[in-house]
Design a protein around this motif. Structure first.
Motif, PDB file in Angstrom:
ATOM      1  N   PHE A   7     183.076 -13.319  -5.397  1.00  0.00           N
ATOM      2  CA  PHE A   7     181.756 -13.754  -4.929  1.00  0.00           C
ATOM      3  C   PHE A   7     181.872 -14.497  -3.597  1.00  0.00           C
ATOM      4  O   PHE A   7     181.133 -14.215  -2.644  1.00  0.00           O
TER       5      PHE A   7
ATOM      6  N   GLN B 110     174.875 -12.315 -10.404  1.00  0.00           N
ATOM      7  CA  GLN B 110     176.066 -11.460 -10.363  1.00  0.00           C
ATOM      8  C   GLN B 110     176.877 -11.590 -11.648  1.00  0.00           C
ATOM      9  O   GLN B 110     177.329 -10.584 -12.203  1.00  0.00           O
TER      10      GLN B 110
ATOM     11  N   ASN C 293     172.991  -6.957  -6.551  1.00  0.00           N
ATOM     12  CA  ASN C 293     174.353  -7.482  -6.596  1.00  0.00           C
ATOM     13  C   ASN C 293     175.422  -6.404  -6.738  1.00  0.00           C
ATOM     14  O   ASN C 293     176.473  -6.497  -6.100  1.00  0.00           O
ATOM     15  N   GLN C 294     175.160  -5.406  -7.588  1.00  0.00           N
ATOM     16  CA  GLN C 294     176.164  -4.374  -7.805  1.00  0.00           C
ATOM     17  C   GLN C 294     176.051  -3.250  -6.775  1.00  0.00           C
ATOM     18  O   GLN C 294     177.038  -2.846  -6.169  1.00  0.00           O
TER      19      GLN C 294
END
Length: 441
Positions: free
Chosen positions: A158, A179, A359-360
């Motif tokens: 992250f 996340q 996020n992905q």
């Protein structure tokens, strides 16, 4: 004399305003202007932010549903006529807004009691190298039942990701929470299909053939097999594909050898025309990941790594891991909804769906939300039923993101694409109907 069809005070719409921003937009803007004296106010970032509840808007605008209010508010935001500062109205039923330009409160509106003691607004900052989630973020994550060790494992990736992007944010805690939640759900979905190494396990013939094609001697494989069995029988590790684990185990040992005849793989940058090798496609099939589904992931995978400027000697392995997580999300959505249902008129992607896209898949949130109206219109016209509309929307968003970034999706699964061969037609050359109605898998 009062007209019987006008039981309440009518909205007065400015003709010039309607001509400038649109009739529906003028209606909403006028309604918000009438509501502002009665709404709670929060000064932030040099502006006055108002919060309107769904009940208030439905009472004033009974002819609209949640999706209509969100659609019109988004249109006003895109025209610069309104600032929005909350989750989509369709999911939260809260409209937090501010008026553009310098806005001064009316003298009739008393200032908030704590205004004199209100702290100055936080400025957006880039993430620090040693960033850690605060106690509130950890408490919220703990309420989701996510183990702390799993949370800590996500921190390096992250922090590295956001330091590479160097984008300022007011709160990295909320981004980290989304996340971790997405990663945890993907991990749990994948873990359900994992199993321990069976007694008497042996690699299949395809794995042995692939290792031979890589130039690994059979004697080296035999020696590595016994160590592999001893280690994993005692480690208690579980896996979806032990053949893939064994292939990676042997290849890692083989590349560590200091013999001069071994050709070392050097890290290379991601290329816009990168394609997974035939071996990678076969490994995906062993994991029971549909090859068409995996092929649709190529554009966002390539775009993400070209933007990051990353280098790797194992792009195929990274793509397999990425496809694993995406496939787990897709399967989880289907398992959660055993009964197929038509899409509703006011359907909106769930919070988990948007978190997964942002996020992905690294697709911009505003871009994803802008696709919702067309998505609903198309599927209501088809009158089709699906088990998970979130899963269908993720596929659609990925396709549109590929269109935006001009990246071709390979449909030949490792073979060269030929523009004059319909069997190898790129996904971006197909219509939206072909993409969204493809249910062969």
């Amino acid at each position: 004399m009062k007209h019987p069809l006008l039981p309440e005070r009518p909205l007065s719409i400015s003709p010039s305003l309607a001509a400038t921003v649109g009739l529906e937009e003028a209606v909403l803007l006028t309604a918000l202007g009438d509501l502002t004296p009665f709404l709670p106010l929060e000064p932030y970032g040099g502006r006055d932010w108002y919060t309107a509840q769904g009940e208030q808007l439905y009472l004033l605008l009974p002819f609209w549903q949640a999706a209509d209010i969100q659609r019109v508010a988004t249109s006003l935001r895109n025209q610069g006529a309104l600032l929005l500062g909350a989750a989509p109205f369709g999911s939260s039923e809260i409209l937090k807004f501010a008026l553009p330009g310098e806005y001064k409160r009316s003298a009739a509106t008393p200032p908030p009691v704590q205004q004199a003691h209100a702290p100055s607004s936080r400025s957006a900052n880039t993430i620090a190298p040693g960033w850690q989630p605060d106690a509130e973020t950890m408490a919220r994550i703990s309420q989701l039942g996510i183990p702390e060790h799993f949370v800590r494992e996500q921190l390096p990736e992250f922090v590295t990701y956001w330091r590479e992007r160097a984008e300022p944010r007011h709160s990295f805690g909320s981004l980290f929470l989304r996340q971790v939640k997405s990663k945890w759900e993907a991990f749990r979905a994948t873990a359900q299909r994992k199993q321990a190494l069976p007694e008497g396990w042996q690699p299949n013939s395809d794995t042995l053939r692939k290792l031979a094609d890589e130039g690994v001697p059979s004697t080296f494989v035999s020696r590595g097999l016994q160590r592999f069995l001893d280690y994993h029988h005692s480690s208690g590790k579980q896996s979806i594909s032990w053949d893939l684990e064994f292939n990676d185990w042997i290849m890692e040992d083989w590349e560590k050898q200091d013999t001069p005849f071994i050709e070392k793989r050097k890290p290379t940058a991601m290329a816009r025309d990168w394609q997974p090798s035939e071996h990678t496609w076969e490994q995906l099939q062993r994991l029971a990941i549909n090859p068409r589904f995996a092929a649709e992931l190529l554009p966002e995978f390539i775009y993400k790594w070209t933007e990051r400027g990353g280098h790797s000697a194992r792009w195929g392995e990274l793509f397999i891991e990425y496809a694993r997580e995406e496939w787990a999300y897709y399967c989880q959505g289907i398992e959660k909804n055993p009964v197929a249902k038509p899409i509703s008129r006011n359907w909106q992607p769930g919070g988990d769906c948007l978190s997964h896209l942002v996020n992905q898949c690294e697709i911009e949130r505003d871009f994803a939300l802008s696709l919702v109206p067309e998505f609903i219109i198309y599927w209501r016209g088809q009158n089709a039923a699906r088990k998970s509309w979130d899963a269908v929307f993720v596929r659609h968003a990925r396709h549109q993101w590929a269109e935006r970034n001009k990246l071709a999706i390979g449909n030949s699964y490792g073979k060269p694409q030929e523009s004059n061969n319909s069997a190898n037609q790129r996904t971006r050359d197909r219509s939206i109907g072909d993409i969204l109605t493809d249910t062969n898998w």
